[in-house]
Write a protein that holds these residues in place. Structure first.
Motif, PDB file in Angstrom:
ATOM      1  N   VAL A  89       3.826  -8.759   7.460  1.00  0.00           N
ATOM      2  CA  VAL A  89       3.216  -9.587   6.412  1.00  0.00           C
ATOM      3  C   VAL A  89       1.704  -9.643   6.595  1.00  0.00           C
ATOM      4  O   VAL A  89       0.941  -9.543   5.623  1.00  0.00           O
ATOM      5  N   LEU A  90       1.272  -9.784   7.844  1.00  0.00           N
ATOM      6  CA  LEU A  90      -0.167  -9.871   8.116  1.00  0.00           C
ATOM      7  C   LEU A  90      -0.882  -8.578   7.721  1.00  0.00           C
ATOM      8  O   LEU A  90      -2.020  -8.620   7.216  1.00  0.00           O
ATOM      9  N   LEU A  91      -0.229  -7.442   7.925  1.00  0.00           N
ATOM     10  CA  LEU A  91      -0.831  -6.165   7.503  1.00  0.00           C
ATOM     11  C   LEU A  91      -1.069  -6.146   5.998  1.00  0.00           C
ATOM     12  O   LEU A  91      -2.128  -5.715   5.528  1.00  0.00           O
ATOM     13  N   ALA A  92      -0.065  -6.595   5.232  1.00  0.00           N
ATOM     14  CA  ALA A  92      -0.199  -6.619   3.778  1.00  0.00           C
ATOM     15  C   ALA A  92      -1.270  -7.610   3.341  1.00  0.00           C
ATOM     16  O   ALA A  92      -2.053  -7.334   2.420  1.00  0.00           O
ATOM     17  N   VAL A  93      -1.324  -8.766   4.006  1.00  0.00           N
ATOM     18  CA  VAL A  93      -2.348  -9.758   3.686  1.00  0.00           C
ATOM     19  C   VAL A  93      -3.742  -9.210   4.002  1.00  0.00           C
ATOM     20  O   VAL A  93      -4.692  -9.384   3.221  1.00  0.00           O
ATOM     21  N   LEU A  94      -3.884  -8.557   5.143  1.00  0.00           N
ATOM     22  CA  LEU A  94      -5.174  -7.983   5.529  1.00  0.00           C
ATOM     23  C   LEU A  94      -5.625  -6.922   4.533  1.00  0.00           C
ATOM     24  O   LEU A  94      -6.817  -6.836   4.194  1.00  0.00           O
ATOM     25  N   ILE A 107      -9.968  -0.400  -6.840  1.00  0.00           N
ATOM     26  CA  ILE A 107      -8.913   0.439  -6.271  1.00  0.00           C
ATOM     27  C   ILE A 107      -8.176  -0.304  -5.162  1.00  0.00           C
ATOM     28  O   ILE A 107      -6.937  -0.279  -5.080  1.00  0.00           O
ATOM     29  N   THR A 108      -8.918  -0.981  -4.318  1.00  0.00           N
ATOM     30  CA  THR A 108      -8.296  -1.701  -3.205  1.00  0.00           C
ATOM     31  C   THR A 108      -7.356  -2.792  -3.701  1.00  0.00           C
ATOM     32  O   THR A 108      -6.239  -2.930  -3.193  1.00  0.00           O
ATOM     33  N   SER A 109      -7.776  -3.558  -4.686  1.00  0.00           N
ATOM     34  CA  SER A 109      -6.925  -4.643  -5.182  1.00  0.00           C
ATOM     35  C   SER A 109      -5.634  -4.097  -5.771  1.00  0.00           C
ATOM     36  O   SER A 109      -4.548  -4.662  -5.561  1.00  0.00           O
ATOM     37  N   ARG A 110      -5.741  -2.981  -6.503  1.00  0.00           N
ATOM     38  CA  ARG A 110      -4.550  -2.396  -7.114  1.00  0.00           C
ATOM     39  C   ARG A 110      -3.592  -1.853  -6.054  1.00  0.00           C
ATOM     40  O   ARG A 110      -2.384  -2.093  -6.092  1.00  0.00           O
ATOM     41  N   ARG A 111      -4.150  -1.142  -5.089  1.00  0.00           N
ATOM     42  CA  ARG A 111      -3.299  -0.550  -4.057  1.00  0.00           C
ATOM     43  C   ARG A 111      -2.768  -1.596  -3.084  1.00  0.00           C
ATOM     44  O   ARG A 111      -1.657  -1.462  -2.564  1.00  0.00           O
ATOM     45  N   ALA A 112      -3.538  -2.627  -2.827  1.00  0.00           N
ATOM     46  CA  ALA A 112      -3.070  -3.706  -1.943  1.00  0.00           C
ATOM     47  C   ALA A 112      -1.900  -4.447  -2.578  1.00  0.00           C
ATOM     48  O   ALA A 112      -0.953  -4.846  -1.886  1.00  0.00           O
ATOM     49  N   LEU A 113      -1.946  -4.636  -3.885  1.00  0.00           N
ATOM     50  CA  LEU A 113      -0.823  -5.252  -4.580  1.00  0.00           C
ATOM     51  C   LEU A 113       0.421  -4.371  -4.450  1.00  0.00           C
ATOM     52  O   LEU A 113       1.529  -4.877  -4.206  1.00  0.00           O
ATOM     53  N   ALA A 114       0.230  -3.059  -4.617  1.00  0.00           N
ATOM     54  CA  ALA A 114       1.355  -2.129  -4.474  1.00  0.00           C
ATOM     55  C   ALA A 114       1.930  -2.181  -3.057  1.00  0.00           C
ATOM     56  O   ALA A 114       3.149  -2.143  -2.863  1.00  0.00           O
ATOM     57  N   LEU A 115       1.059  -2.273  -2.053  1.00  0.00           N
ATOM     58  CA  LEU A 115       1.535  -2.374  -0.671  1.00  0.00           C
ATOM     59  C   LEU A 115       2.308  -3.669  -0.461  1.00  0.00           C
ATOM     60  O   LEU A 115       3.350  -3.683   0.210  1.00  0.00           O
ATOM     61  N   ALA A 116       1.816  -4.763  -1.027  1.00  0.00           N
ATOM     62  CA  ALA A 116       2.509  -6.046  -0.892  1.00  0.00           C
ATOM     63  C   ALA A 116       3.910  -5.972  -1.483  1.00  0.00           C
ATOM     64  O   ALA A 116       4.881  -6.455  -0.879  1.00  0.00           O
ATOM     65  N   MET A 117       4.047  -5.346  -2.656  1.00  0.00           N
ATOM     66  CA  MET A 117       5.359  -5.236  -3.284  1.00  0.00           C
ATOM     67  C   MET A 117       6.267  -4.289  -2.506  1.00  0.00           C
ATOM     68  O   MET A 117       7.475  -4.527  -2.390  1.00  0.00           O
ATOM     69  N   THR A 118       5.698  -3.208  -1.968  1.00  0.00           N
ATOM     70  CA  THR A 118       6.480  -2.288  -1.141  1.00  0.00           C
ATOM     71  C   THR A 118       7.002  -3.003   0.095  1.00  0.00           C
ATOM     72  O   THR A 118       8.173  -2.858   0.481  1.00  0.00           O
ATOM     73  N   GLN A 395       1.353   2.363   0.414  1.00  0.00           N
ATOM     74  CA  GLN A 395       1.933   1.739  -0.764  1.00  0.00           C
ATOM     75  C   GLN A 395       2.901   2.683  -1.461  1.00  0.00           C
ATOM     76  O   GLN A 395       2.730   3.905  -1.449  1.00  0.00           O
ATOM     77  N   ASN A 396       3.949   2.103  -2.057  1.00  0.00           N
ATOM     78  CA  ASN A 396       4.949   2.857  -2.829  1.00  0.00           C
ATOM     79  C   ASN A 396       5.553   4.004  -2.030  1.00  0.00           C
ATOM     80  O   ASN A 396       5.840   5.070  -2.573  1.00  0.00           O
ATOM     81  N   SER A 397       5.740   3.783  -0.745  1.00  0.00           N
ATOM     82  CA  SER A 397       6.227   4.836   0.145  1.00  0.00           C
ATOM     83  C   SER A 397       7.593   4.463   0.692  1.00  0.00           C
ATOM     84  O   SER A 397       7.788   3.365   1.232  1.00  0.00           O
ATOM     85  N   LEU A 398       8.543   5.392   0.601  1.00  0.00           N
ATOM     86  CA  LEU A 398       9.864   5.167   1.166  1.00  0.00           C
ATOM     87  C   LEU A 398       9.793   5.015   2.677  1.00  0.00           C
ATOM     88  O   LEU A 398      10.550   4.230   3.263  1.00  0.00           O
ATOM     89  N   MET A 399       8.882   5.742   3.324  1.00  0.00           N
ATOM     90  CA  MET A 399       8.762   5.627   4.775  1.00  0.00           C
ATOM     91  C   MET A 399       8.368   4.206   5.186  1.00  0.00           C
ATOM     92  O   MET A 399       8.855   3.676   6.176  1.00  0.00           O
TER      93      MET A 399
END
Length: 418
Positions: A89-94, A107-118, A395-399
Motif C-alpha cells: 500500500v505504501l508503494l502505491a501511495v508513494l 502522466i504520473t497522476s494517471r499512471r499512479a492511479l492505474a497502479l493503485a487500482m492494480t 501499473q496494469n501488470s499481471l506480474m
C-alpha cells in the motif's frame, strides 16, 4: 450497538446470493486475462508507446469499476489485508505522492492511479479467496492464455509467430516471443501450484505442464526456459525437503547454494548470466543502460523523477541516457532501478521490505502448507526476473497483480489445514 453490529444484522437479513462466489471467480479470471494484456495489447498498442492507445486505456475503466464494486461488497476484509500488507500500500501511495515532484505530473497522476487500482485488485484477490481458490483461478486463467497462444501460433502464424525479428519464434497472444515464454513459465508454476491443492484433478493440472513447456520451447526464450526449470525444480525441492531429515538437509543446502550463486553472479558479473541467457552483455544485455541510469539516479536519489514518467519525457533525463547508449532505450530493464527512477531510494527501500517480508514468510512455510509450492518458487522467479525486467510496481501488470496477491496472502495468518 455500533455500526459494525448493525452491518452484520443487515447482512444476515439480506437474501443470500448463492451465485456470487461463482460470479466473483469469473470476474477474477476475466480481469486476470485483461491484466495479461494478451491479444488486445498487440492489436491496440505500440509496445514502445503504451500510453498512445486510447482504446486500450478505455478497457481498464470497467476493470477498475468492477474492482471497486467487489471491494465494496467486503470492504473490511480488504482493509484488514491492506493493513497486513502495508508495504504494498505504501508503494502505491508513494507513487501517487510523487505527482508533486514529478517532471510530468499529468502522466504520473494517471499512471499512479492505474497502479493503485492494480494493487487494489491484487489485495482483493488475497482478501476474497483462500489459497486453493486463488491458485485455481490463476491456473484457469493461464490455461486459457495457453490455449489461445497455441491456436494463434498454429492457425494464425502471421499473428502468433514472429516474422521479421526472430523469425519462426512463437509469440502467441503478445508482442514478442519473450513475453509468451515468460507467461508460459508462470503457467508451469501455476499448474503445479493448483495441483498441490487439488488431489482429484492433480493429474489434469500436471498434464497441462507439458503444452506450457512446449510453448516455452517454441518461444526460443532462454530466460523463460530457466524460469520453467525453477517452476518445476522448486516444488520438487520443497517436496524433497518434507520427506525426512536427510532429504530436508540436501534440499535446503542445495537451495541456499543456488540462491547464493545467483546473487554472486548478479553482483560480480551480471554480463556472464545475460550472455548465458542469449543476450549481449552491453546494450541488449542492459549493463550499459544501468551505468547511465545510476548517474541519473544520483541527480534525484531520494524521491526520483516521479512514477512512470522517466521514459515518457523525450527532452528529459531519458534523452541523455539514450544519447549516451546510442539506443532508444524504452525501460530500465530492471525493476529496482526503475523504482529508483520513479520514487527514489525511499521507494526502493519500501519495495525491499515488501519483497523480503514475503520471501521470508514463504521460507518459514517450507515444511508446512501447500501454498509454499506456489509462493516460494514464485518469489524466487519474480526476484530473479526483477534484475532484468521492469516488473516492480508496474501499473496494469499481471506480474504485479500476482505479486501483490501472493505477498498479501503470505502476510495473513496461515489457513487451517482441512
Amino acid at each position: 450497538m455500533n455500526a459494525l453490529d448493525r452491518a452484520d444484522i443487515w447482512r444476515s437479513a439480506f437474501p443470500r446470493l448463492t451465485f456470487l462466489p461463482v460470479l466473483e471467480a469469473t470476474l477474477a479470471v476475466l480481469a486476470i486475462l485483461l491484466f495479461s494484456q494478451a491479444l488486445l495489447g498487440p492489436l491496440l498498442v505500440d509496445p514502445l508507446k503504451p500510453d498512445a492507445a486510447e482504446a486500450l486505456r478505455l478497457v481498464w475503466l470497467p476493470v477498475y469499476g468492477v474492482t471497486l464494486v467487489v471491494i465494496a461488497m467486503r470492504p473490511l476484509a480488504l482493509l484488514e489485508t491492506a493493513l497486513r500488507a502495508w508495504p504494498l500500500v505504501l508503494l502505491a501511495v508513494l507513487a501517487g505522492l510523487s505527482t508533486f515532484w514529478s517532471i510530468d505530473p499529468d502522466i504520473t497522476s494517471r499512471r499512479a492511479l492505474a497502479l493503485a487500482m492494480t494493487t487494489l485488485f491484487g489485495l482483493w484477490l488475497a482478501s476474497r479467496f483462500d489459497w486453493k481458490s486463488l491458485l485455481t483461478i490463476i491456473a484457469i486463467s493461464f490455461a486459457i492464455l495457453m490455449a489461445g497462444s497455441a491456436i494463434a501460433g498454429a492457425l494464425v502464424p502471421g499473428f502468433g509467430v514472429m516474422q521479421e525479428i526472430h523469425p519462426g519464434a512463437w509469440r502467441g497472444l503478445w508482442w514478442e516471443k519473450n513475453t509468451l515464454g515468460a507467461m508460459m513459465g508462470w503457467a508451469v508454476l501455476a499448474f503445479t501450484g493448483a495441483a498441490a491443492f487439488d488431489p482429484k484433478r492433480r493429474m489434469l493440472w500436471l498434464a497441462l505442464v507439458i503444452p506450457a513447456l512446449a510453448l516455452v520451447l517454441l518461444s526460443t526464450s532462454r530466460t523463460a526456459l530457466l524460469a520453467s526449470f525453477i517452476a518445476i525444480a522448486g516444488p520438487g525441492m520443497i517436496a524433497l525437503a518434507r520427506r525426512d531429515a536427510a532429504s530436508s538437509a540436501i534440499a535446503v543446502m542445495t537451495g541456499i547454494m543456488g540462491v547464493a550463486l545467483g546473487i554472486l553472479v548478479l553482483i560480480i558479473g551480471p554480463g556472464v548470466l545475460l550472455e548465458a541467457l542469449g543476450r549481449d552483455a552491453t546494450l541488449t544485455g542492459r549493463t550499459d543502460i544501468w551505468e547511465a541510469l545510476f548517474r541519473q539516479i544520483g541527480q534525484r536519489p531520494l524521491l526520483g523523477f516521479g512514477y512512470g514518467v522517466f521514459w515518457q519525457v523525450e527532452t528529459g533525463p531519458a534523452h541523455w541516457v539514450r544519447l549516451e547508449t546510442n539506443w532508444p532505450v524504452p525501460t530500465a530493464h530492471n525493476g529496482w532501478i526503475e523504482t529508483a527512477l520513479a520514487t527514489g531510494l525511499i521507494g526502493v527501500g519500501v519495495a525491499v521490505i515488501a519483497y523480503a517480508g514475503a520471501l521470508g514468510s514463504a521460507a518459514m512455510r517450507l515444511f508446512k502448507g501447500n501454498e509454499t509450492y506456489w509462493a516460494l518458487p514464485f518469489l524466487v522467479m519474480w526476484g530473479l526476473i526483477s534484475f532484468s525486467e521492469s516488473n516492480l510496481a508496474e501499473q496494469n501488470s499481471l506480474m504485479w497483480v500476482m505479486f501483490t496477491a501472493t505477498a498479501a496472502k503470505l502476510a495473513q495468518p496461515r489457513e487451517a489445514v482441512p
